[in-house]
Design a protein around this motif. Structure first.
Motif, PDB file in Angstrom:
ATOM      1  N   ASP B   6     -11.405   5.699  -6.197  1.00  0.00           N
ATOM      2  CA  ASP B   6     -11.170   4.609  -7.142  1.00  0.00           C
ATOM      3  C   ASP B   6      -9.765   4.680  -7.727  1.00  0.00           C
ATOM      4  O   ASP B   6      -9.107   3.660  -7.923  1.00  0.00           O
ATOM      5  CB  ASP B   6     -12.196   4.670  -8.285  1.00  0.00           C
ATOM      6  CG  ASP B   6     -13.442   3.857  -7.935  1.00  0.00           C
ATOM      7  OD1 ASP B   6     -13.426   3.181  -6.884  1.00  0.00           O
ATOM      8  OD2 ASP B   6     -14.417   3.921  -8.695  1.00  0.00           O
ATOM      9  N   MET B   7      -9.328   5.895  -8.007  1.00  0.00           N
ATOM     10  CA  MET B   7      -7.980   6.058  -8.566  1.00  0.00           C
ATOM     11  C   MET B   7      -6.923   5.522  -7.604  1.00  0.00           C
ATOM     12  O   MET B   7      -6.009   4.802  -7.994  1.00  0.00           O
ATOM     13  CB  MET B   7      -7.708   7.536  -8.861  1.00  0.00           C
ATOM     14  CG  MET B   7      -8.449   8.066 -10.062  1.00  0.00           C
ATOM     15  SD  MET B   7      -8.390   9.865 -10.145  1.00  0.00           S
ATOM     16  CE  MET B   7      -6.652  10.178 -10.355  1.00  0.00           C
ATOM     17  N   VAL B   8      -7.094   5.891  -6.358  1.00  0.00           N
ATOM     18  CA  VAL B   8      -6.132   5.454  -5.342  1.00  0.00           C
ATOM     19  C   VAL B   8      -6.181   3.939  -5.190  1.00  0.00           C
ATOM     20  O   VAL B   8      -5.151   3.263  -5.128  1.00  0.00           O
ATOM     21  CB  VAL B   8      -6.430   6.142  -3.989  1.00  0.00           C
ATOM     22  CG1 VAL B   8      -5.534   5.572  -2.901  1.00  0.00           C
ATOM     23  CG2 VAL B   8      -6.238   7.640  -4.102  1.00  0.00           C
ATOM     24  N   LEU B   9      -7.379   3.414  -5.178  1.00  0.00           N
ATOM     25  CA  LEU B   9      -7.528   1.974  -4.980  1.00  0.00           C
ATOM     26  C   LEU B   9      -7.020   1.185  -6.189  1.00  0.00           C
ATOM     27  O   LEU B   9      -6.427   0.121  -6.044  1.00  0.00           O
ATOM     28  CB  LEU B   9      -9.005   1.650  -4.698  1.00  0.00           C
ATOM     29  CG  LEU B   9      -9.493   2.252  -3.374  1.00  0.00           C
ATOM     30  CD1 LEU B   9     -11.014   2.183  -3.279  1.00  0.00           C
ATOM     31  CD2 LEU B   9      -8.851   1.534  -2.188  1.00  0.00           C
ATOM     32  N   LEU B  10      -7.248   1.729  -7.382  1.00  0.00           N
ATOM     33  CA  LEU B  10      -6.732   1.058  -8.574  1.00  0.00           C
ATOM     34  C   LEU B  10      -5.212   1.054  -8.543  1.00  0.00           C
ATOM     35  O   LEU B  10      -4.569   0.049  -8.855  1.00  0.00           O
ATOM     36  CB  LEU B  10      -7.235   1.753  -9.846  1.00  0.00           C
ATOM     37  CG  LEU B  10      -6.719   1.162 -11.160  1.00  0.00           C
ATOM     38  CD1 LEU B  10      -7.108  -0.305 -11.305  1.00  0.00           C
ATOM     39  CD2 LEU B  10      -7.238   1.942 -12.356  1.00  0.00           C
ATOM     40  N   ARG B  11      -4.666   2.170  -8.141  1.00  0.00           N
ATOM     41  CA  ARG B  11      -3.203   2.235  -8.063  1.00  0.00           C
ATOM     42  C   ARG B  11      -2.685   1.203  -7.059  1.00  0.00           C
ATOM     43  O   ARG B  11      -1.676   0.535  -7.296  1.00  0.00           O
ATOM     44  CB  ARG B  11      -2.757   3.635  -7.659  1.00  0.00           C
ATOM     45  CG  ARG B  11      -1.259   3.698  -7.612  1.00  0.00           C
ATOM     46  CD  ARG B  11      -0.692   5.084  -7.654  1.00  0.00           C
ATOM     47  NE  ARG B  11       0.740   4.946  -7.845  1.00  0.00           N
ATOM     48  CZ  ARG B  11       1.632   5.676  -7.247  1.00  0.00           C
ATOM     49  NH1 ARG B  11       1.264   6.652  -6.452  1.00  0.00           N
ATOM     50  NH2 ARG B  11       2.913   5.475  -7.452  1.00  0.00           N
ATOM     51  N   ALA B  13      -4.166  -1.597  -6.320  1.00  0.00           N
ATOM     52  CA  ALA B  13      -4.318  -2.925  -6.938  1.00  0.00           C
ATOM     53  C   ALA B  13      -3.177  -3.186  -7.920  1.00  0.00           C
ATOM     54  O   ALA B  13      -2.635  -4.296  -7.996  1.00  0.00           O
ATOM     55  CB  ALA B  13      -5.659  -3.000  -7.664  1.00  0.00           C
ATOM     56  N   MET B  14      -2.802  -2.157  -8.679  1.00  0.00           N
ATOM     57  CA  MET B  14      -1.691  -2.304  -9.632  1.00  0.00           C
ATOM     58  C   MET B  14      -0.388  -2.554  -8.879  1.00  0.00           C
ATOM     59  O   MET B  14       0.457  -3.351  -9.310  1.00  0.00           O
ATOM     60  CB  MET B  14      -1.580  -1.057 -10.505  1.00  0.00           C
ATOM     61  CG  MET B  14      -2.694  -0.910 -11.517  1.00  0.00           C
ATOM     62  SD  MET B  14      -2.599   0.700 -12.336  1.00  0.00           S
ATOM     63  CE  MET B  14      -3.573   0.391 -13.800  1.00  0.00           C
ATOM     64  N   ASP B  15      -0.258  -1.868  -7.780  1.00  0.00           N
ATOM     65  CA  ASP B  15       0.934  -2.017  -6.943  1.00  0.00           C
ATOM     66  C   ASP B  15       1.060  -3.465  -6.482  1.00  0.00           C
ATOM     67  O   ASP B  15       2.121  -4.085  -6.592  1.00  0.00           O
ATOM     68  CB  ASP B  15       0.783  -1.113  -5.715  1.00  0.00           C
ATOM     69  CG  ASP B  15       2.056  -0.347  -5.436  1.00  0.00           C
ATOM     70  OD1 ASP B  15       3.089  -0.701  -6.013  1.00  0.00           O
ATOM     71  OD2 ASP B  15       2.004   0.604  -4.632  1.00  0.00           O
ATOM     72  N   ARG B  16      -0.054  -3.992  -5.984  1.00  0.00           N
ATOM     73  CA  ARG B  16      -0.027  -5.362  -5.472  1.00  0.00           C
ATOM     74  C   ARG B  16       0.183  -6.358  -6.610  1.00  0.00           C
ATOM     75  O   ARG B  16       0.837  -7.390  -6.446  1.00  0.00           O
ATOM     76  CB  ARG B  16      -1.338  -5.669  -4.735  1.00  0.00           C
ATOM     77  CG  ARG B  16      -1.350  -5.068  -3.325  1.00  0.00           C
ATOM     78  CD  ARG B  16      -2.586  -5.489  -2.578  1.00  0.00           C
ATOM     79  NE  ARG B  16      -3.745  -4.690  -2.948  1.00  0.00           N
ATOM     80  CZ  ARG B  16      -5.004  -5.127  -2.906  1.00  0.00           C
ATOM     81  NH1 ARG B  16      -5.249  -6.359  -2.541  1.00  0.00           N
ATOM     82  NH2 ARG B  16      -6.003  -4.332  -3.230  1.00  0.00           N
ATOM     83  N   THR B  17      -0.365  -6.032  -7.793  1.00  0.00           N
ATOM     84  CA  THR B  17      -0.219  -6.928  -8.948  1.00  0.00           C
ATOM     85  C   THR B  17       1.241  -7.030  -9.386  1.00  0.00           C
ATOM     86  O   THR B  17       1.708  -8.093  -9.795  1.00  0.00           O
ATOM     87  CB  THR B  17      -1.086  -6.414 -10.117  1.00  0.00           C
ATOM     88  OG1 THR B  17      -2.447  -6.488  -9.703  1.00  0.00           O
ATOM     89  CG2 THR B  17      -0.909  -7.251 -11.367  1.00  0.00           C
ATOM     90  N   THR B  18       1.962  -5.924  -9.301  1.00  0.00           N
ATOM     91  CA  THR B  18       3.358  -5.945  -9.781  1.00  0.00           C
ATOM     92  C   THR B  18       4.360  -6.199  -8.656  1.00  0.00           C
ATOM     93  O   THR B  18       5.548  -6.359  -8.925  1.00  0.00           O
ATOM     94  CB  THR B  18       3.724  -4.609 -10.471  1.00  0.00           C
ATOM     95  OG1 THR B  18       3.497  -3.544  -9.541  1.00  0.00           O
ATOM     96  CG2 THR B  18       2.889  -4.381 -11.705  1.00  0.00           C
ATOM     97  N   ASP B  19       3.871  -6.243  -7.438  1.00  0.00           N
ATOM     98  CA  ASP B  19       4.758  -6.451  -6.293  1.00  0.00           C
ATOM     99  C   ASP B  19       5.538  -7.758  -6.371  1.00  0.00           C
ATOM    100  O   ASP B  19       6.691  -7.822  -5.971  1.00  0.00           O
ATOM    101  CB  ASP B  19       3.948  -6.469  -4.984  1.00  0.00           C
ATOM    102  CG  ASP B  19       4.080  -5.156  -4.250  1.00  0.00           C
ATOM    103  OD1 ASP B  19       4.931  -4.344  -4.668  1.00  0.00           O
ATOM    104  OD2 ASP B  19       3.337  -4.937  -3.280  1.00  0.00           O
TER     105      ASP B  19
END
Lengths: 184, 234
Positions: B6-11, B13-19
């Motif tokens: 989950d930690m990896v996947l959340l990261r 998701a955050m990556d894609r959100t700020t991309d």
């Protein structure tokens, strides 16, 4: 995939000329986009994130002799960013920050992953500011529990429990919206 | 316990959100400018604290700590009050400058608050420097009675001046006189008075006026106070 807990793994590659204006400007240019992304996750909108980034860099310049001489100036900058976010939330200065832009309006991010972006930001917005900061530092910035605890001046147990609770809430919110963390 | 996946996947998701965030303009020059101001304010605060201690000494009180006398506490209190006031003034100037930057015509290319003069800004118009005043100043009690504007929710126009070397728009609001002016010191000002009055139509400007009317940053004007020259010289 293993999660790195080494902050240097996510640090921009910056050669810092300690203490000088030129060194600061070089650092600021290299770090600003990364700080902006972190600020965006903390604030939830591009304009406030930009203002937070500006304020952070200004504060960093104020103490550049010390910050530039630190082992990891970017970690120092992150600390300033997070604490500024929290203190300004406490003082209710969001509206004030919005008016301190020096340029035009920051556009919203491109529409790619729009659903995920909206839902994730909405879910993050439901977290209290400190919990949100913990989530961003722990999962986005890859900081260790100990680092987050030091930065936010709380115990490691608090960081662990808050992050665990927040992660569960985010998982539910994303699932409710028909999205999952596993979406590719 | 934290779930590593989950930690990896959340990261991610955050990556894609700020991309998709657009690249920022270069923030370094702003940071240097603002950082210098912050340093200067900090130095001033230290000076003010020292002055506070000396002033206490000058009043016949001992500078040496003694039981029941907290000189450092007094200095800190003075320091904190002065610093809070300076912070308020600086933030007000920053907000006003940002708003002017947005609302004045594009030929106004630079707007910088004048340090220590809360109502004054150095502006560049068509490449030439001018001093602009944006003031929300408490009126005298008798004038407030005369203007019947204490409960107004809009600006009440007092005068518009469109001379070659002096442009001004002046209003009453609540207990304050609101002035926007550009003084040319003998040089023609390449703006029109209506450029100044256009600023006042923005609701964000009205928010600034309301805030300063409720919590003034300028001293009460003298009797008969009206349009005046800026204190800052070019």
């Amino acid at each position: 995939m293993a999660v790195s807990t080494d902050v240097r793994a996510t640090e921009p590659d910056i050669g810092v000329d300690v203490g000088s204006d030129a060194g600061f400007e070089e650092f600021a240019r290299a770090a600003q986009q990364r700080l902006y992304r972190t600020a965006y996750l903390l604030c939830g909108d591009a304009e406030t994130a930009r203002d937070l980034t500006q304020t952070t860099l200004a504060k960093l310049y104020q103490h550049w002799r010390r910050a530039g001489a630190a082992d990891h100036p970017y970690a120092y900058a992150k600390t300033v960013l997070t604490r500024t976010f929290l203190s300004e939330r406490r003082r209710g200065l969001r509206d004030l920050l919005v008016l301190t832009r020096t340029g035009g309006t920051a556009p919203a991010p491109a529409a790619d992953h729009a659903d995920l972006r909206v839902t994730l930001l909405a879910a993050l917005a439901e977290l209290p500011p400190r919990a949100r900061a913990m989530v961003v530092l722990r999962y986005w910035e890859d900081q260790s529990v100990a680092s987050v605890a030091t930065l936010l001046r709380c115990s490691e147990a608090t960081v662990k429990s808050q992050c665990s609770r927040s992660l569960a809430r985010l998982r539910v919110r994303l699932a409710d919206a028909g999205l999952s963390l596993t979406e590719s | 316990m934290e779930d590593n996946d989950d930690m990896v996947l959340l990261r991610d998701a955050m990556d894609r959100t700020t991309d998709g965030l657009p690249p920022l303009p270069d923030l370094a020059p702003f940071a240097v400018r603002e950082g210098r101001r912050r340093r200067a304010r900090a130095r001033f605060a230290v000076g003010a604290a020292a002055f506070g201690v000396l002033a206490v000494g000058g009043l016949g009180l001992t500078l040496l700590p003694s039981p029941g006398t907290d000189v450092a506490g007094v200095a800190k209190h003075i320091d904190a009050e002065a610093e809070a006031e300076r912070e308020r003034a600086t933030e007000h100037q920053r907000k006003t400058a940002a708003l002017l930057d947005e609302l004045l015509p594009a030929k106004v290319t630079d707007i910088r608050p004048v340090e220590g003069q809360v109502a004054e800004y150095r502006i560049t118009v068509d490449g030439r420097p001018f001093i602009m005043t944006v003031s929300v100043r408490p009126m005298s009690a008798s004038l407030i009675q005369d203007c019947h504007c204490e409960k107004d929710t809009k600006l009440k126009t007092v005068q518009i001046v469109d001379w070659a070397d002096f442009k001004a728009a002046q209003y009453w609001y609540g207990k304050s006189r609101v002035t926007l002016s550009v003084f040319g010191w003998g040089t023609a000002v390449p703006l029109k008075a209506r450029d100044l009055s256009a600023v006042t139509r923005d609701p964000r400007f009205m928010e600034l006026v309301k805030a300063r009317n409720a919590h003034p940053l300028e001293p009460e004007e003298p009797l008969g106070g009206g349009l005046t020259r800026p204190r800052t010289k070019l």
